[in-house]
Design an enzyme around this catalytic site. Structure first.
Site, PDB file in Angstrom:
ATOM      1  NE  ARG A  15      -2.394  -2.091   3.170  1.00 49.55           N
ATOM      2  CZ  ARG A  15      -3.075  -2.445   4.135  1.00 49.55           C
ATOM      3  NH1 ARG A  15      -3.927  -1.109   4.756  1.00 49.55           N
ATOM      4  NH2 ARG A  15      -1.844  -2.901   5.239  1.00 49.55           N
ATOM      5  CD  GLN A  73       7.557 -14.808   7.173  1.00 44.35           C
ATOM      6  OE1 GLN A  73       7.321 -13.075   7.154  1.00 44.35           O
ATOM      7  NE2 GLN A  73       6.631 -15.281   7.949  1.00 44.35           N
ATOM      8  CD  GLU A 151      -6.179 -11.195  13.553  1.00 46.05           C
ATOM      9  OE1 GLU A 151      -5.403 -10.919  13.338  1.00 46.05           O
ATOM     10  OE2 GLU A 151      -5.905 -10.756  15.835  1.00 46.05           O
ATOM     11  CG  ASN A 224      -0.740  -0.590   7.202  1.00 45.37           C
ATOM     12  OD1 ASN A 224       0.308  -1.602   7.449  1.00 45.37           O
ATOM     13  ND2 ASN A 224      -1.592  -1.256   8.560  1.00 45.37           N
ATOM     14  CG  ASN A 374      32.765  45.882   3.200  1.00 47.11           C
ATOM     15  OD1 ASN A 374      32.085  45.822   4.293  1.00 47.11           O
ATOM     16  ND2 ASN A 374      32.718  45.648   2.251  1.00 47.11           N
ATOM     17  CB  ALA A 377      27.842  44.198  -3.616  1.00 45.50           C
ATOM     18  CB  ALA A 420      34.863  48.621  -7.966  1.00 43.18           C
ATOM     19  NE  ARG A 437      38.246  49.688 -12.220  1.00 42.28           N
ATOM     20  CZ  ARG A 437      38.013  50.652 -11.017  1.00 42.28           C
ATOM     21  NH1 ARG A 437      39.265  52.216 -11.071  1.00 42.28           N
ATOM     22  NH2 ARG A 437      37.649  50.642  -9.529  1.00 42.28           N
TER      23      ARG A 437
END
Ligand code: UD1
Ligand code: CA
Length: 455
Positions: A15, A73, A151, A224, A374, A377, A420, A437
């Site tokens: 199930r 089993q 049962e 179940n 620091n 970003a 930057a 840069r």
């Protein structure tokens, strides 16, 4: 008397409609069977045998190396037949406690109570009163004494009115259990060997049968299908949150939190809605977790604040850190005290020393950041050359401007400033300003292209 615990787990769990065997279905992040093994531990049994089913080798594999005994089993011929598979290697002078791999919420106290009430030569069954007993075995008592179990499918209308049901949990002396199992037949509505038939056999043999009641239906709930699994999940979560609230942890809504592992909290911790904790999580005094956070295998220091929508795994923070919103800490992220990690920042296998800030849109991997740094970003540590990972070292008091690439391996000396937009590939000396840069130029009279007509 020494104790053998036999856990029946051979049911196929059809199930569940899943490729995963039923007892491996996760509840609070761990397989159902792990919960059964955990509450069993309170009884300190020296022999634990799990009866597993044909084709379910994944079960012994998942629990390898835990000192368990396994009995196959091959065909499911009933609960009595399942217990028989565990008997050959069960010592005759042990007591045997039968448990079920799909009953995860039993309390260890209940099992201890069952054991304490039962003499060495006696039989005990765990029962519970059910509002709706449909489907369960009913406990038939005469003058208050248990005489048999019947049962559902074999019960008369009168017997079906009985609300005390058999949970299946049973405690018996091994030698007697073996004797009764040998005598079991399968002449019943389901053609199965019913373990429950040994109750009447015990009564016949003049053995005292104790019917011990569990305190709540929830404890003995069997799983179940996925609906019952979800119900058990909520019941278990409620239990875990209740324990934490009793220790003083605050929750905005106790029903909107999930703990899949161990969560330990200091004083004055507050947890807002939709927080998920997985594995081993430790929250120091005064930590606050805002809404929608996933926190896994992590330790957060005193006073740390996690804003909404973070994903934190394998991280450690010191005191008074602030994380998020929308931050991702990956394994090996180690923040010291007063560190800030802001939105859309990912940190992996890196240390960040006291008071440093990485506040926006940044990737820090394989890096050691000093104190008071620091990071601007859009900074990226380029830690991967396509084959190997390399480390970046950033000294104390460094200021890194926005949009910087740090190509590892690279070292930025104490107090340096990076302009930057720089792409840094060489070591930067202490205290210097480094800018990498191209010069800004102006193209005079330049016109934007215009849209061509359709051709
Ligand atoms: C059984 C009990 C019933 C009790 C109920 C509680 C019997 C005959 N009946 O009924 O009195 O009220 O549990 O839930 O014992 N299992 C095996 N091998 C088998 C059969 C079962 O390992 O051959 C395991 C299943 O995985 C399951 C448990 O035993 O975990 C119970 O089996 P199930 O067939 O569901 O028993 P019920 O008919 O519900
Ligand atoms: Ca059942």
């Amino acid at each position: 008397m020494d104790l053998t615990i036999v856990i029946l787990a051979a049911g196929q769990g059809t199930r569940m409609r899943s490729d995963l065997p039923k007892v491996l279905q996760p509840l609070a992040g761990r397989p159902l069977l792990a919960h059964v093994l955990e509450y069993s531990r309170a009884l300190a049994a020296n022999d634990v045998c799990v009866v597993y089913g044909h084709g379910a080798d994944a079960v012994p594999t998942a629990f390898a190396g835990q000192g368990l005994r396994w009995a196959l089993q091959a065909k499911q011929n009933g609960t009595g037949h399942a217990v028989m598979q565990a008997m050959p290697d069960t010592p005759d002078d042990n007591q045997v406690l039968i448990l079920f791999g799909d009953v995860p919420l039993l309390l260890p106290e209940t099992l201890q109570r069952l054991r304490a009430a039962t003499g060495d030569d006696e039989l005990a069954i765990l029962t519970v009163d059910m509002d709706d007993p449909t489907g369960y075995g009913r406990i038939v008592r005469e003058h208050g004494k248990v005489v048999r179990n019947v049962e559902q499918k074999d019960a008369s209308d009168a017997e079906r009115q009985i609300r005390e049901i058999n949970t299946g949990v049973m405690l018996s002396p091994a030698v007697k259990l073996k004797h009764w199992l040998d005598k079991l037949g399968n002449d019943n509505a389901q053609g199965e060997y019913y373990l429950t038939d040994i109750i009447a056999m015990a009564v016949n043999d003049g053995v005292t049968v104790h019917g011990i009641k569990a305190s709540k239906q929830e404890e003995v709930m069997g799983i179940n299908d996925k609906k019952q699994l979800a119900e058990a999940e909520r019941a278990l979560q409620a239990r875990l949150v209740d324990e934490l609230m009793a220790q003083g942890v605050g929750f905005a809504d106790p029903s909107r939190v999930d703990i899949r592992g161990n969560l330990s909290c200091g004083k004055d911790v507050f947890i807002d809605i939709n927080a998920i904790f997985e594995g081993e999580v430790v929250l120091g005094d005064g930590t606050k977790i805002e809404s929608n956070n996933l926190i896994r295998d992590t330790r957060l220091g005193t006073g740390t604040l996690v804003h909404s929508n973070c994903h934190i795994e394998g991280a450690v923070t010191g005191a008074n850190c602030e994380i998020g919103p929308f931050a991702r800490l990956r394994p090996g992220a180690e923040l010291a005290d007063n560190v800030k990690v802001g939105n859309f920042v990912e940190i992996k296998k890196s240390t960040v020393a006291d008071g440093s800030k990485v506040n926006h849109l940044t990737y820090i991997g394989d890096t050691d950041i000093g104190k008071g740094v620091n990071v601007g970003a859009g900074t990226i540590t380029c830690n991967y050359d396509g084959v190997n990972k390399h480390r970046t070292t950033i000294g104390d008091d460094v200021f890194i401007g926005s949009g910087v690439n740090l190509v590892a391996p690279v070292k930025i000396g104490k107090g340096a400033t990076i302009g930057a937009g720089s792409t840094i590939t060489k070591p930067v000396a202490e205290g210097q300003l480094v800018i990498e840069r191209s010069k800004q130029m102006t193209v005079r009279g330049w016109k934007r292209p215009v849209k061509k007509g359709a051709d």
